[in-house]
Design a protein around this motif. Structure first.
Motif, PDB file in Angstrom:
ATOM      1  N   SER A  75      34.444  37.127  40.717  1.00 21.90           N
ATOM      2  CA  SER A  75      32.836  37.209  40.104  1.00 21.90           C
ATOM      3  C   SER A  75      32.169  38.214  40.939  1.00 21.90           C
ATOM      4  O   SER A  75      32.345  38.431  42.121  1.00 21.90           O
ATOM      5  N   PRO A  76      31.222  38.793  40.127  1.00 21.29           N
ATOM      6  CA  PRO A  76      30.316  39.705  40.790  1.00 21.29           C
ATOM      7  C   PRO A  76      29.207  39.278  41.645  1.00 21.29           C
ATOM      8  O   PRO A  76      29.171  37.786  41.643  1.00 21.29           O
ATOM      9  N   THR A  77      28.934  39.834  42.924  1.00 17.23           N
ATOM     10  CA  THR A  77      28.205  39.335  43.911  1.00 17.23           C
ATOM     11  C   THR A  77      26.835  39.976  44.069  1.00 17.23           C
ATOM     12  O   THR A  77      25.817  39.587  44.737  1.00 17.23           O
ATOM     13  N   HIS A  78      26.817  41.350  43.308  1.00 21.33           N
ATOM     14  CA  HIS A  78      25.434  42.134  43.290  1.00 21.33           C
ATOM     15  C   HIS A  78      25.125  42.347  42.015  1.00 21.33           C
ATOM     16  O   HIS A  78      25.641  42.799  41.239  1.00 21.33           O
ATOM     17  N   PHE A  79      23.877  41.814  41.565  1.00 20.58           N
ATOM     18  CA  PHE A  79      23.328  42.108  40.454  1.00 20.58           C
ATOM     19  C   PHE A  79      21.938  42.808  40.330  1.00 20.58           C
ATOM     20  O   PHE A  79      21.084  42.826  41.569  1.00 20.58           O
ATOM     21  N   SER A  80      21.678  43.678  39.547  1.00 19.62           N
ATOM     22  CA  SER A  80      20.387  44.428  39.412  1.00 19.62           C
ATOM     23  C   SER A  80      19.980  44.493  37.990  1.00 19.62           C
ATOM     24  O   SER A  80      20.806  44.362  36.957  1.00 19.62           O
ATOM     25  N   GLY A  81      18.574  44.742  37.598  1.00 18.85           N
ATOM     26  CA  GLY A  81      18.256  44.827  36.385  1.00 18.85           C
ATOM     27  C   GLY A  81      16.709  45.165  36.202  1.00 18.85           C
ATOM     28  O   GLY A  81      15.988  45.622  37.170  1.00 18.85           O
ATOM     29  N   LEU A  97      24.476  37.654  46.247  1.00 18.80           N
ATOM     30  CA  LEU A  97      25.197  36.453  46.674  1.00 18.80           C
ATOM     31  C   LEU A  97      25.821  36.700  48.078  1.00 18.80           C
ATOM     32  O   LEU A  97      26.324  37.970  48.436  1.00 18.80           O
ATOM     33  N   ASN A  98      25.945  36.042  49.108  1.00 19.09           N
ATOM     34  CA  ASN A  98      26.589  35.928  50.263  1.00 19.09           C
ATOM     35  C   ASN A  98      28.234  35.907  50.196  1.00 19.09           C
ATOM     36  O   ASN A  98      28.561  35.618  48.840  1.00 19.09           O
ATOM     37  N   GLN A  99      29.059  35.905  50.987  1.00 18.75           N
ATOM     38  CA  GLN A  99      30.480  35.950  50.751  1.00 18.75           C
ATOM     39  C   GLN A  99      31.010  34.855  50.180  1.00 18.75           C
ATOM     40  O   GLN A  99      32.143  34.607  49.651  1.00 18.75           O
ATOM     41  N   HIS A 100      30.326  33.552  50.523  1.00 19.83           N
ATOM     42  CA  HIS A 100      30.841  32.164  49.725  1.00 19.83           C
ATOM     43  C   HIS A 100      30.009  31.891  48.636  1.00 19.83           C
ATOM     44  O   HIS A 100      30.343  31.084  48.014  1.00 19.83           O
ATOM     45  N   CYS A 107      26.120  44.960  37.468  1.00 16.84           N
ATOM     46  CA  CYS A 107      26.561  44.008  38.550  1.00 16.84           C
ATOM     47  C   CYS A 107      27.811  44.412  39.287  1.00 16.84           C
ATOM     48  O   CYS A 107      28.729  45.239  38.528  1.00 16.84           O
ATOM     49  N   ASN A 108      27.966  44.060  40.527  1.00  9.83           N
ATOM     50  CA  ASN A 108      29.092  44.709  41.350  1.00  9.83           C
ATOM     51  C   ASN A 108      29.816  43.591  42.041  1.00  9.83           C
ATOM     52  O   ASN A 108      29.032  42.494  42.403  1.00  9.83           O
ATOM     53  N   GLY A 109      31.229  43.990  42.288  1.00 12.43           N
ATOM     54  CA  GLY A 109      31.925  42.731  43.146  1.00 12.43           C
ATOM     55  C   GLY A 109      31.525  42.828  44.692  1.00 12.43           C
ATOM     56  O   GLY A 109      31.027  43.903  44.814  1.00 12.43           O
ATOM     57  N   ARG A 110      32.385  42.313  45.484  1.00 10.15           N
ATOM     58  CA  ARG A 110      32.199  42.403  46.681  1.00 10.15           C
ATOM     59  C   ARG A 110      32.423  43.530  47.642  1.00 10.15           C
ATOM     60  O   ARG A 110      31.875  43.876  48.506  1.00 10.15           O
ATOM     61  N   TRP A 111      33.349  44.372  46.910  1.00  7.91           N
ATOM     62  CA  TRP A 111      33.678  45.634  47.416  1.00  7.91           C
ATOM     63  C   TRP A 111      33.054  46.705  46.967  1.00  7.91           C
ATOM     64  O   TRP A 111      33.235  47.895  47.301  1.00  7.91           O
ATOM     65  N   GLY A 112      31.746  46.447  46.137  1.00  8.47           N
ATOM     66  CA  GLY A 112      31.327  47.702  45.760  1.00  8.47           C
ATOM     67  C   GLY A 112      31.558  48.195  44.329  1.00  8.47           C
ATOM     68  O   GLY A 112      30.755  48.760  43.821  1.00  8.47           O
ATOM     69  N   GLU A 113      32.703  47.673  43.635  1.00 12.51           N
ATOM     70  CA  GLU A 113      33.378  48.115  42.437  1.00 12.51           C
ATOM     71  C   GLU A 113      32.390  47.478  41.281  1.00 12.51           C
ATOM     72  O   GLU A 113      32.056  46.490  41.399  1.00 12.51           O
ATOM     73  N   GLU A 114      32.073  48.196  40.096  1.00 13.79           N
ATOM     74  CA  GLU A 114      31.244  47.739  39.006  1.00 13.79           C
ATOM     75  C   GLU A 114      31.967  46.785  38.439  1.00 13.79           C
ATOM     76  O   GLU A 114      33.394  47.026  38.165  1.00 13.79           O
ATOM     77  N   SER A 115      31.528  45.729  38.058  1.00  9.14           N
ATOM     78  CA  SER A 115      32.321  44.792  37.299  1.00  9.14           C
ATOM     79  C   SER A 115      31.704  44.721  35.791  1.00  9.14           C
ATOM     80  O   SER A 115      30.972  45.372  35.496  1.00  9.14           O
ATOM     81  N   HIS A 116      32.701  44.366  35.166  1.00 11.10           N
ATOM     82  CA  HIS A 116      32.636  44.355  33.318  1.00 11.10           C
ATOM     83  C   HIS A 116      31.840  43.077  33.032  1.00 11.10           C
ATOM     84  O   HIS A 116      31.803  42.999  31.922  1.00 11.10           O
ATOM     85  N   SER A 117      31.674  42.393  34.080  1.00 14.26           N
ATOM     86  CA  SER A 117      30.987  40.906  33.630  1.00 14.26           C
ATOM     87  C   SER A 117      29.602  41.092  32.986  1.00 14.26           C
ATOM     88  O   SER A 117      29.093  39.965  32.443  1.00 14.26           O
ATOM     89  N   CYS A 118      29.002  42.324  33.385  1.00 14.99           N
ATOM     90  CA  CYS A 118      27.775  42.559  32.811  1.00 14.99           C
ATOM     91  C   CYS A 118      27.635  43.543  31.740  1.00 14.99           C
ATOM     92  O   CYS A 118      26.687  44.282  31.372  1.00 14.99           O
ATOM     93  N   LYS A 119      28.757  43.851  31.022  1.00 15.10           N
ATOM     94  CA  LYS A 119      28.913  44.831  29.993  1.00 15.10           C
ATOM     95  C   LYS A 119      29.412  43.934  28.629  1.00 15.10           C
ATOM     96  O   LYS A 119      29.928  42.914  28.904  1.00 15.10           O
TER      97      LYS A 119
END
Length: 227
Positions: A42-48, A80-83, A211-223
């Protein structure tokens, strides 16, 4: 140095170079495997963006909010933090009155334009609770609760600090074939006192743009996803 020694030296050098190349390849493969693993999370970094109006009065006390209704426009980020148990949130918001009641000639100063910076560093994440301030029409998502510090035009906000805040990250689920949905699409931001005396007690609405995953890759969860 004779020919035999020269050949042996070349062989040793070749083996050393081969070993270095193999180690580099293994090192490059490590993060690649980690990235592939992160993409399934799941993504951990969100912006908007944030766009809304303040109410004209405090919904709890009925006290009029000076200068209201105000237009609110801004950008926000949530990490979000790592956990995924704690979160930090920040926003930069510009505000101005949506109506000018003074008679002509109108003056830009009558709009009472000002800015706010908002920071939450101790947010607690919950995935199994949806407070009344989160619209019930959404499916899934999570809630962050904590204390917000707000600056007004760069200085301490005149209404004081800190204030309790509830942040809802919400979205929908894909239904019948041919329908579309976004897993994480909306944000609401709800203040308690003393910030509610300025922003109101109703949820402030925003949209998730990335939104991005923990490694910085863009997630499709916000598309948009189509069934």
């Amino acid at each position: 140095m004779n020919n035999k020694e020269s050949i042996q030296k070349v062989r040793s050098t070749t083996m050393l170079v081969s070993s270095i190349v193999a180690l580099v390849a293994m090192g490059m493969g490590g993060p690649s495997r980690a990235l592939a693993w992160g993409q399934s999370q799941s993504p951990t970094h969100f912006s908007g963006l944030l766009n809304d109006y303040t109410p004209t009065s405090d919904s709890n006390t009925g006290t009029p909010i000076s200068g209201s209704p105000y237009e609110m426009h801004g950008e926000w980020t949530l990490n979000l933090n790592q956990h995924s148990t704690m979160a930090t949130f920040s926003a930069a918001v510009s505000m101005q009155t949506s109506e000018v009641v003074n008679p002509p000639p109108y003056s830009p100063t009558a709009l009472k334009a000002h800015t706010h910076h908002i920071s939450v560093t101790d947010g607690v994440v919950s995935t199994d609770w949806q407070p009344p301030t989160c619209p019930a029409t959404f499916a899934g998502g999570f809630v962050v609760t904590g204390m917000a510090y707000v600056a007004g035009n760069g200085a301490n906000a005149p209404f004081g600090n800190p204030s309790p805040v509830t942040i809802c990250i919400l979205g929908g689920t894909t239904g019948a074939p041919g329908t579309a949905s976004v897993e994480f699409s909306n944000l609401t931001l709800t203040f308690g006192e003393p910030a509610a005396s300025h922003f109101g007690t109703l949820p402030i609405h925003g949209v998730i743009t990335r939104c991005n995953g923990r490694w910085g890759e863009e997630s499709h969860s916000c598309k948009v996803a189509v069934q």
